[in-house]
Design a protein around this motif. Structure first.
Motif, PDB file in Angstrom:
ATOM      1  N   UNK A 108       8.495  25.470 -13.966  1.00 22.29           N
ATOM      2  CA  UNK A 108       9.645  24.652 -13.589  1.00 22.29           C
ATOM      3  C   UNK A 108      10.526  25.323 -12.546  1.00 22.29           C
ATOM      4  N   UNK A 109      10.408  26.642 -12.384  1.00 24.31           N
ATOM      5  CA  UNK A 109      11.163  27.382 -11.381  1.00 24.31           C
ATOM      6  C   UNK A 109      10.453  27.405 -10.033  1.00 24.31           C
ATOM      7  N   UNK A 110       9.267  26.791  -9.950  1.00 22.05           N
ATOM      8  CA  UNK A 110       8.511  26.782  -8.709  1.00 22.05           C
ATOM      9  C   UNK A 110       7.632  27.987  -8.508  1.00 22.05           C
ATOM     10  N   UNK A 111       7.504  28.847  -9.540  1.00 21.82           N
ATOM     11  CA  UNK A 111       6.612  29.998  -9.440  1.00 21.82           C
ATOM     12  C   UNK A 111       5.173  29.571  -9.685  1.00 21.82           C
ATOM     13  N   UNK A 112       4.262  30.102  -8.896  1.00 24.96           N
ATOM     14  CA  UNK A 112       2.837  29.909  -9.111  1.00 24.96           C
ATOM     15  C   UNK A 112       2.311  31.013 -10.007  1.00 24.96           C
ATOM     16  N   UNK A 156       8.298  24.476 -22.744  1.00 19.50           N
ATOM     17  CA  UNK A 156       9.313  23.616 -22.105  1.00 19.50           C
ATOM     18  C   UNK A 156      10.625  24.332 -21.801  1.00 19.50           C
ATOM     19  N   UNK A 157      10.998  25.311 -22.609  1.00 17.70           N
ATOM     20  CA  UNK A 157      12.243  26.039 -22.340  1.00 17.70           C
ATOM     21  C   UNK A 157      12.053  27.171 -21.338  1.00 17.70           C
ATOM     22  N   UNK A 158      10.825  27.363 -20.854  1.00 15.94           N
ATOM     23  CA  UNK A 158      10.551  28.383 -19.851  1.00 15.94           C
ATOM     24  C   UNK A 158      10.595  29.800 -20.350  1.00 15.94           C
ATOM     25  N   UNK A 159      10.568  29.990 -21.666  1.00 12.47           N
ATOM     26  CA  UNK A 159      10.718  31.338 -22.229  1.00 12.47           C
ATOM     27  C   UNK A 159       9.406  31.957 -22.703  1.00 12.47           C
ATOM     28  N   UNK A 166      -3.148  32.588 -30.980  1.00 16.23           N
ATOM     29  CA  UNK A 166      -4.157  31.870 -31.768  1.00 16.23           C
ATOM     30  C   UNK A 166      -5.533  32.359 -31.352  1.00 16.23           C
ATOM     31  N   UNK A 167      -6.497  32.101 -32.226  1.00 13.48           N
ATOM     32  CA  UNK A 167      -7.900  32.395 -31.926  1.00 13.48           C
ATOM     33  C   UNK A 167      -8.706  31.108 -32.078  1.00 13.48           C
ATOM     34  N   UNK A 168      -9.719  30.962 -31.225  1.00 17.03           N
ATOM     35  CA  UNK A 168     -10.598  29.793 -31.251  1.00 17.03           C
ATOM     36  C   UNK A 168     -11.980  30.236 -31.703  1.00 17.03           C
ATOM     37  N   UNK A 169     -12.500  29.576 -32.720  1.00 18.09           N
ATOM     38  CA  UNK A 169     -13.882  29.772 -33.146  1.00 18.09           C
ATOM     39  C   UNK A 169     -14.677  28.516 -32.796  1.00 18.09           C
ATOM     40  N   UNK A 170     -16.013  28.617 -32.841  1.00 12.44           N
ATOM     41  CA  UNK A 170     -16.874  27.487 -32.497  1.00 12.44           C
ATOM     42  C   UNK A 170     -16.549  26.980 -31.097  1.00 12.44           C
ATOM     43  N   UNK A 171     -16.712  27.860 -30.127  1.00 14.91           N
ATOM     44  CA  UNK A 171     -16.388  27.551 -28.748  1.00 14.91           C
ATOM     45  C   UNK A 171     -15.407  28.577 -28.198  1.00 14.91           C
ATOM     46  N   UNK A 172     -14.993  28.367 -26.941  1.00 13.59           N
ATOM     47  CA  UNK A 172     -14.145  29.328 -26.254  1.00 13.59           C
ATOM     48  C   UNK A 172     -12.935  28.607 -25.650  1.00 13.59           C
ATOM     49  N   UNK A 173     -11.738  29.194 -25.779  1.00 15.27           N
ATOM     50  CA  UNK A 173     -10.554  28.537 -25.211  1.00 15.27           C
ATOM     51  C   UNK A 173     -10.608  28.538 -23.693  1.00 15.27           C
ATOM     52  N   UNK A 174     -10.460  27.363 -23.124  1.00 14.65           N
ATOM     53  CA  UNK A 174     -10.479  27.208 -21.670  1.00 14.65           C
ATOM     54  C   UNK A 174      -9.039  26.961 -21.206  1.00 14.65           C
ATOM     55  N   UNK A 175      -8.805  25.934 -20.392  1.00 19.12           N
ATOM     56  CA  UNK A 175      -7.487  25.703 -19.843  1.00 19.12           C
ATOM     57  C   UNK A 175      -6.444  25.349 -20.895  1.00 19.12           C
ATOM     58  N   UNK A 176      -5.197  25.748 -20.654  1.00 20.52           N
ATOM     59  CA  UNK A 176      -4.073  25.522 -21.567  1.00 20.52           C
ATOM     60  C   UNK A 176      -2.986  24.721 -20.851  1.00 20.52           C
ATOM     61  N   UNK A 177      -2.473  23.691 -21.530  1.00 21.92           N
ATOM     62  CA  UNK A 177      -1.331  22.922 -21.033  1.00 21.92           C
ATOM     63  C   UNK A 177      -0.377  22.726 -22.196  1.00 21.92           C
ATOM     64  N   UNK A 178       0.934  22.762 -21.913  1.00 19.46           N
ATOM     65  CA  UNK A 178       1.955  22.610 -22.939  1.00 19.46           C
ATOM     66  C   UNK A 178       2.711  21.316 -22.695  1.00 19.46           C
ATOM     67  N   UNK A 179       2.842  20.461 -23.736  1.00 18.33           N
ATOM     68  CA  UNK A 179       3.554  19.197 -23.563  1.00 18.33           C
ATOM     69  C   UNK A 179       5.065  19.388 -23.710  1.00 18.33           C
ATOM     70  N   UNK A 196       5.191  17.729 -19.698  1.00 22.31           N
ATOM     71  CA  UNK A 196       6.341  18.198 -18.938  1.00 22.31           C
ATOM     72  C   UNK A 196       6.274  17.643 -17.510  1.00 22.31           C
ATOM     73  N   UNK A 197       7.436  17.398 -16.933  1.00 22.50           N
ATOM     74  CA  UNK A 197       7.484  16.909 -15.558  1.00 22.50           C
ATOM     75  C   UNK A 197       6.890  17.950 -14.618  1.00 22.50           C
ATOM     76  N   UNK A 198       5.916  17.573 -13.794  1.00 20.51           N
ATOM     77  CA  UNK A 198       5.294  18.556 -12.903  1.00 20.51           C
ATOM     78  C   UNK A 198       6.279  19.033 -11.834  1.00 20.51           C
ATOM     79  N   UNK A 199       6.111  20.283 -11.414  1.00 20.13           N
ATOM     80  CA  UNK A 199       6.897  20.871 -10.331  1.00 20.13           C
ATOM     81  C   UNK A 199       5.957  21.201  -9.184  1.00 20.13           C
ATOM     82  N   UNK A 200       6.322  20.763  -7.976  1.00 22.92           N
ATOM     83  CA  UNK A 200       5.527  21.101  -6.794  1.00 22.92           C
ATOM     84  C   UNK A 200       5.898  22.493  -6.312  1.00 22.92           C
ATOM     85  N   UNK A 201       4.923  23.202  -5.766  1.00 24.91           N
ATOM     86  CA  UNK A 201       5.204  24.509  -5.178  1.00 24.91           C
ATOM     87  C   UNK A 201       6.032  24.295  -3.913  1.00 24.91           C
TER      88      UNK A 201
END
Length: 303
Positions: free
Chosen positions: A107-111, A156-159, A189-202, A283-288
């Motif tokens: 949300x701060x525009x950091x990549x 969402x709180x950026x922390x 967290x740990x993932x069994x039966x497969x591997x954790x790929x991409x993460x997104x937070x609502x 979360x509302x997307x932020x453009x770079x």
């Protein structure tokens, strides 16, 4: 919960990195192995694709209407109108067996983005950010020792920042300071039966994690409580994005990479882009920021 349905049977070899463009009201994503950037316009059903000169790990919108792409060897500006790519800064030029993988803008525009060993065997990957500091714009290395990085995702709180070491099945969480500093890495967290790929937070702080070789999306509350997973009719589920005017349309990228002919016969839409409606928006997307991309292009050296 509704079941995902295929909205673009594109048969991507390694579909990844979906991201919603508020300005375009469209979804972008990449095919890493297929070396392409794709765009879906949900309002019309139209879509477009562009070849990339090297393997793309991620793509994010820039405030001037262009895109910032992580290709194998660096960060590139991409102009969809012309199809032109321009490398703005080299990344890890001394590690030719590495490539850039997943990324996001906070949300701060950091990549934020990670690198990985392209052969998926050696722990040469690292976690980076493009951050404004008192000394100017910098590309900072925050963590290392990864074979395959995935994520990152921001609370969402950026922390908090979440980041995966996929072969180890581990999702880490860091404390994220207002100036972009990371600290206190611990296992979330740990993932069994497969591997954790991409993460997104609502917008409620729930993690949505694509599971490679798992055929599902895992979900975790901020306190680590595991929610019921969402089944997807593809073995390799890579990442989700929240889109639409209300940010309640979930888009899901998948991959055909590594699947046998028998598996593809059972899951013929593997590699497709899937979609479903959800109750809690993203979360509302932020453009770079375009002005920072211009500064990035004037940096005198690679990392």
């Amino acid at each position: 919960m509704p079941q995902p349905h295929c909205v673009w049977d594109i048969q991507a070899q390694l579909g990844e990195g979906p991201v919603w463009s508020t300005a375009r009201q469209a979804l972008y994503f990449v095919d890493i192995v297929g070396r392409a950037i794709h765009c879906l316009d949900p309002a019309t059903g139209g879509h477009a694709s562009w070849p990339t000169p090297l393997r793309p790990g991620f793509v994010v919108p820039v405030s001037d209407g262009t895109l910032l792409c992580g290709l194998k060897d660096g960060l590139y500006r991409f102009d969809p109108a012309s199809g032109d790519f321009r490398r703005e800064v080299a990344v890890e030029p001394g590690q030719p067996d590495n490539r850039i993988n997943d990324g996001c803008v906070d949300a701060m525009g950091r990549l934020w983005f990670g690198t990985m060993d392209d052969g998926e065997t050696t722990p040469t990957g690292a976690l980076y950010s493009v951050t404004r500091t008192p000394g100017g714009l910098e590309v900072l290395r925050h963590d290392e020792g990864y074979i395959v990085t995935n994520g990152p995702g921001i609370s969402p709180d950026g922390r908090l920042l979440y980041h995966n070491h996929s072969p180890a099945g581990v999702i880490y969480v860091f404390d994220l300071a207002p100036d972009g500093a990371l600290s206190n890495r611990r296992v979330f967290a740990r993932i069994a039966d497969g591997y954790p790929d991409g993460v997104v937070v609502d917008s409620a702080g729930t993690l949505w994690v694509g599971v490679w070789n798992g055929g599902r999306i895992e979900r975790f509350l901020p306190d680590g409580t595991r929610l019921p997973p969402v089944a997807v009719p593809a073995r390799n589920v890579t990442k989700v994005a929240f889109g639409g005017a209300d940010l309640r349309t979930l888009y899901i990228t998948t991959a055909r990479k590594g699947m046998s002919p028998e598996e593809l016969a059972r899951m013929p839409q593997a590699g497709g882009l899937f979609s479903m409606r959800v109750d809690v928006p993203g979360q509302a997307p932020t453009a770079f920021p375009a002005e920072e991309l211009a500064v990035l292009g004037n940096m005198p050296r690679g990392l």
